[in-house]
Design a protein around this motif. Structure first.
Motif, PDB file in Angstrom:
ATOM      1  N   PHE A  98       3.130  -2.675   6.120  1.00  0.00           N
ATOM      2  CA  PHE A  98       3.879  -1.811   5.241  1.00  0.00           C
ATOM      3  C   PHE A  98       5.080  -2.596   4.853  1.00  0.00           C
ATOM      4  N   VAL A  99       5.275  -2.600   3.289  1.00  0.00           N
ATOM      5  CA  VAL A  99       6.223  -3.324   2.684  1.00  0.00           C
ATOM      6  C   VAL A  99       7.161  -2.353   2.203  1.00  0.00           C
ATOM      7  N   ASP A 100       8.559  -2.516   2.229  1.00  0.00           N
ATOM      8  CA  ASP A 100       9.479  -1.740   1.601  1.00  0.00           C
ATOM      9  C   ASP A 100      10.536  -2.788   1.229  1.00  0.00           C
ATOM     10  N   ALA A 101      10.366  -2.811  -0.187  1.00  0.00           N
ATOM     11  CA  ALA A 101      11.145  -3.933  -1.021  1.00  0.00           C
ATOM     12  C   ALA A 101      11.602  -3.342  -2.310  1.00  0.00           C
ATOM     13  N   TYR A 102      12.264  -3.839  -3.049  1.00  0.00           N
ATOM     14  CA  TYR A 102      13.017  -3.201  -4.213  1.00  0.00           C
ATOM     15  C   TYR A 102      11.584  -3.202  -5.182  1.00  0.00           C
ATOM     16  N   GLU A 103      11.439  -2.047  -5.677  1.00  0.00           N
ATOM     17  CA  GLU A 103      10.115  -1.796  -6.667  1.00  0.00           C
ATOM     18  C   GLU A 103       8.992  -1.736  -5.899  1.00  0.00           C
ATOM     19  N   THR A 104       8.886  -1.677  -4.440  1.00  0.00           N
ATOM     20  CA  THR A 104       7.548  -1.848  -3.964  1.00  0.00           C
ATOM     21  C   THR A 104       7.732  -0.993  -2.590  1.00  0.00           C
ATOM     22  N   ASP A 105       6.513  -0.242  -2.287  1.00  0.00           N
ATOM     23  CA  ASP A 105       6.802   0.567  -0.987  1.00  0.00           C
ATOM     24  C   ASP A 105       5.250   0.997  -0.644  1.00  0.00           C
ATOM     25  N   GLU A 106       4.727   0.189   0.080  1.00  0.00           N
ATOM     26  CA  GLU A 106       3.236   0.162   0.122  1.00  0.00           C
ATOM     27  C   GLU A 106       2.847  -0.157   1.627  1.00  0.00           C
ATOM     28  N   TRP A 107       1.568   0.407   1.859  1.00  0.00           N
ATOM     29  CA  TRP A 107       0.726  -0.198   2.991  1.00  0.00           C
ATOM     30  C   TRP A 107      -0.053  -1.238   2.407  1.00  0.00           C
ATOM     31  N   ASP A 108      -0.682  -2.253   3.346  1.00  0.00           N
ATOM     32  CA  ASP A 108      -1.579  -2.948   2.942  1.00  0.00           C
ATOM     33  C   ASP A 108      -2.836  -3.052   4.189  1.00  0.00           C
ATOM     34  N   ASN A 109      -3.814  -2.594   3.946  1.00  0.00           N
ATOM     35  CA  ASN A 109      -4.736  -2.523   4.951  1.00  0.00           C
ATOM     36  C   ASN A 109      -5.997  -3.419   4.634  1.00  0.00           C
ATOM     37  N   GLU A 110      -6.478  -4.488   5.503  1.00  0.00           N
ATOM     38  CA  GLU A 110      -7.571  -5.355   5.083  1.00  0.00           C
ATOM     39  C   GLU A 110      -8.203  -5.720   6.614  1.00  0.00           C
ATOM     40  N   ILE A 111      -9.508  -6.111   6.189  1.00  0.00           N
ATOM     41  CA  ILE A 111     -10.303  -6.672   7.144  1.00  0.00           C
ATOM     42  C   ILE A 111     -10.174  -8.038   6.987  1.00  0.00           C
ATOM     43  N   TYR A 112      -9.283  -8.822   7.814  1.00  0.00           N
ATOM     44  CA  TYR A 112      -9.157 -10.203   7.620  1.00  0.00           C
ATOM     45  C   TYR A 112     -10.265 -10.964   8.179  1.00  0.00           C
ATOM     46  N   GLU A 113     -10.935 -10.530   9.164  1.00  0.00           N
ATOM     47  CA  GLU A 113     -12.075 -11.174   9.650  1.00  0.00           C
ATOM     48  C   GLU A 113     -13.017 -10.458  10.344  1.00  0.00           C
ATOM     49  N   GLY A 114     -14.504 -10.425  10.015  1.00  0.00           N
ATOM     50  CA  GLY A 114     -15.400  -9.418  10.557  1.00  0.00           C
ATOM     51  C   GLY A 114     -16.808 -10.165  10.414  1.00  0.00           C
ATOM     52  N   TYR A 115     -17.099 -11.019  11.514  1.00  0.00           N
ATOM     53  CA  TYR A 115     -18.209 -12.011  11.476  1.00  0.00           C
ATOM     54  C   TYR A 115     -19.042 -11.672  12.621  1.00  0.00           C
ATOM     55  N   ALA A 116     -20.309 -12.138  12.658  1.00  0.00           N
ATOM     56  CA  ALA A 116     -21.052 -12.106  13.886  1.00  0.00           C
ATOM     57  C   ALA A 116     -21.490 -13.962  13.918  1.00  0.00           C
TER      58      ALA A 116
END
Lengths: 432, 251
Positions: A98-116
């Motif tokens: 979650f980033v709370d900055a000037y002109e920004t107020d948002e969540w970022d959800n990512e799968i950074y790694e997912g492998y077999a």
């Protein structure tokens, strides 16, 4: 051997050398499970002391200027897990910020790694899924790391997003001769929208990369090849070697064919060309007797802009801002924002750089405390970013960090035109 | 010399070879033989074990690290941090004088040097990923001190962490009781004390505790406890840079 060991044990018992009870010999971590679960929490605060006269400030905030400073808060949770069954292994790393900055107020959800992974023998591993790739030997830059995500050299523990891939890894060791190991890594990287590799081409494109690793005469050597429908054919080489117990040297060389290049003149005209680019890096790490580590690197950016091109770049931005102020026409700045992107998208868009980092291990006998100072210098305009910082890891599973970025340089130089005049930053990580 | 005499001589020699390291019944051992026995008693062959490193500050504050240690031949070592969570997954590889550190977040192994420390405190990388002493040092002198063998060792190359060692070796057990480590300048860098001789697994009897202090870190101590040793032979390919990110799968 058995007889000797038995006699030795008997002597030890009779001799009564051991004083039981003083130390705890139990190691519960020796019990293994087929799965692992972990993660980390991070809180970060950044104070931006802004340079209201800088080119980047004007470009970012021409409509709604925040004034002399802004505050930025970030909260981060990363969860990791793995499961192992025989030769099969599955891994997952998720990133929630979650980033709370000037002109920004948002969540970022990512799968950074997912492998077999399948490892039928120690010599062979197959990977499928999204996995981090970081190639090259440089600390501050990796010109031969064609697939690398941009990294922060002064925060190496930062997780980076992986890439969807199919991978093959072959290893061979040799007991005789100067060639000790060979490793061959082959990757296929499809472009899949909303999942990854969008920066490598169009949906459906298939990119390929190969890395051949040799440990030869106690030297790490990597030969790298990368190609794709929308990507320039690229050849890379890197090396690293310990010259002594406290000196390491490393280097990288990259050759990229027919790379698109955008050049902006002072009038704002954009010229698109294609060119072959050669980039290289040479570095050394030295540890002295009082545990001070010095890292020095020189980097030539084959896709970078020379001093006069950078001056034109800033002259255009200044003219655009003057026109916006005179006319109030936002399209002037919108165009400036668009045409300057090929420059600003590069972490460093100049041609020649130096990097110096000096860190002191545990000064004044303060355990786990590491103060450091780093500087990135543009060697064409001699502007630089000075960054003192410190890390303390004295509490188990906690990491406390502080640093201040201070860009220094006159007008029309890379670091003199940064939006921040000064940027102190503090962050705490908790691992579990 | 007749057949019977020859047989008796052979029997005596055989007995000497078996008993010499323990009792020193016949010919005294030469320095290199003592050092080889020390190596064999400390890290016998291919093995895995756990090591607990405890850094103790002057006011008593402690920080613990647990790592899994793999050794093959005389010059291949892998360590994997299993605790605390902040270090979990970090792995180091040593092949002779070459050392690398793999940090999961960083994604690529980086070269490190023997004088650096991956855990902080008094132990450096050379202490944690130690090879057999006879791989790195020549015996230049053997004497006796306080009823123990005293070996003077000199580094074979400039790439070794300590230029000279003074090693006190228990005569019966043939394991070190103390090692003083010196820089090329003659400065004492640290002293290692070996205690708690016991079976640390698979019948291997050796000091289970190595404690160090240093004039450079006055009042600070670091302790390394070895336990759960098992003899285990793994393919050479496990001891490679490409395998380092996957070494955790072998636990």
């Amino acid at each position: 051997m058995v007889l000797r060991t038995g006699l030795l044990a008997l002597l030890v018992v009779l001799g009564g050398t051991a004083a039981a009870g003083e130390y705890d010999f139990s190691i519960p971590q020796a019990e293994t499970k087929p799965y692992t679960i972990g993660g980390r929490l991070e809180g970060r605060y950044i104070y931006h002391r802004l340079d209201e006269d800088s080119a980047r400030y004007r470009l970012n905030y021409y409509r709604d200027a925040p004034g002399s400073d802004t505050h930025e808060w970030r909260a981060l949770l990363e969860l990791s897990g793995s499961y192992r069954q025989g030769i099969f292994q599955a891994n997952l790393l998720t990133h929630h910020q979650f980033v709370d900055a000037y002109e920004t107020d948002e969540w970022d959800n990512e799968i950074y790694e997912g492998y077999a992974s399948l490892t039928p023998t120690a010599q062979l591993t197959l990977d499928a899924g999204k996995k981090q790739i970081l190639w090259g030997k440089g600390y501050a830059w990796n010109p031969a790391g064609f697939l690398n995500r941009p990294k922060d050299p002064d925060d190496p523990a930062l997780n980076l997003e992986g890439r969807p891939l199919l991978g093959l890894d072959l290893i061979r060791s040799f007991t005789a001769g100067r060639l000790a190991n060979i490793g061959l890594t082959g990757l296929l990287l499809p472009v899949i929208e909303d999942w990854g590799n969008e920066d490598l081409g169009e949906e459906g494109d298939l990119n390929a990369a190969i890395k051949l690793y040799l440990l030869w005469y106690d030297t790490d050597l990597d030969f790298i090849y990368f190609d794709g429908q929308e990507q320039p054919r690229s050849f890379g080489f890197d090396f690293a070697k310990n010259l002594a117990e406290n000196i390491e040297v490393h280097g990288e060389l990259a050759f990229r064919e027919d790379v698109p290049h955008v050049l902006l003149d002072a009038a704002g005209s954009v010229r698109h060309t294609r060119e072959d680019q050669i980039s290289w890096l040479a570095g050394v790490r030295y540890l002295n007797a009082i545990d001070t580590t010095f890292i020095v690197e020189y980097y030539h950016n084959g896709g970078g802009y020379d001093r006069s091109e950078v001056e034109d770049f800033f002259a255009y931005q200044e003219a655009a801002f003057d026109r916006w102020q005179a006319s109030g026409d936002p399209s002037v700045m919108q165009r400036a924002d668009q045409v300057t992107r090929p420059y600003y998208q590069q972490r460093n868009y100049g041609e020649d750089y130096g990097y110096l980092k000096i860190s002191q291990k545990e000064p004044l006998d303060i355990l786990y405390f590491n103060p450091w100072v780093a500087a990135v210098v543009n060697l064409q305009d001699f502007s630089f970013n000075l960054q003192p910082g410190m890390t303390w890891t004295g509490v188990t599973n906690f990491e406390f960090n502080f640093r201040v970025a201070i860009p220094v340089g006159p007008s029309n130089t890379e670091f003199g035109e940064k939006p921040d005049a000064m940027r102190p930053e503090i962050w705490v990580r908790y691992y579990f | 010399m007749n057949y019977k005499t020859s047989l008796m001589v052979a029997a005596v020699c055989l007995l000497s070879i078996i008993a010499a390291p323990i009792g020193g019944l016949c010919e005294p051992l030469a320095g290199p033989q003592i050092l080889e026995q020390v190596d064999n008693n400390l890290q016998p062959g291919d093995l895995e074990m756990y090591r607990k490193i405890i850094n103790i500050e002057p006011e008593g504050k402690k920080k613990e690290f647990v790592l899994w240690f793999l050794k093959k031949d005389r010059d291949k070592v892998v360590t994997l941090f299993v605790s605390p969570a902040s270090e979990e997954g970090r792995a180091t590889l040593r092949l002779g004088d070459n050392m690398w550190l793999y940090i999961p977040n960083v994604g690529k192994p980086i070269r490190i040097t023997s004088m650096q420390s991956v855990v902080g405190g008094v132990f450096n990388n050379a202490d944690i990923m130690r090879l057999d002493y006879s791989v790195e040092y020549d015996v230049v002198d053997l004497s006796e001190d306080q009823g123990q063998h005293l070996l003077e060792l000199k580094a074979k190359t400039g790439a070794v962490a300590y230029d000279r060692l003074k090693m006190w070796v228990l005569k019966k057990e043939l394991v070190p009781s103390r090692i003083d480590c010196y820089a090329a300048t003659g400065m004492l860098i640290k002293t290692l004390h070996f205690t708690e001789v016991k079976d640390i697994g698979d019948g291997v009897v050796r000091p289970a505790v190595m404690e160090t202090d240093s004039p450079l870190y006055k009042g600070y101590r670091s302790i390394m406890i070895s336990a759960n040793l098992k003899k285990r032979s793994l393919p050479d390919e496990v001891f490679t840079l490409n395998y380092l990110p996957r070494v955790k799968d072998l636990r």
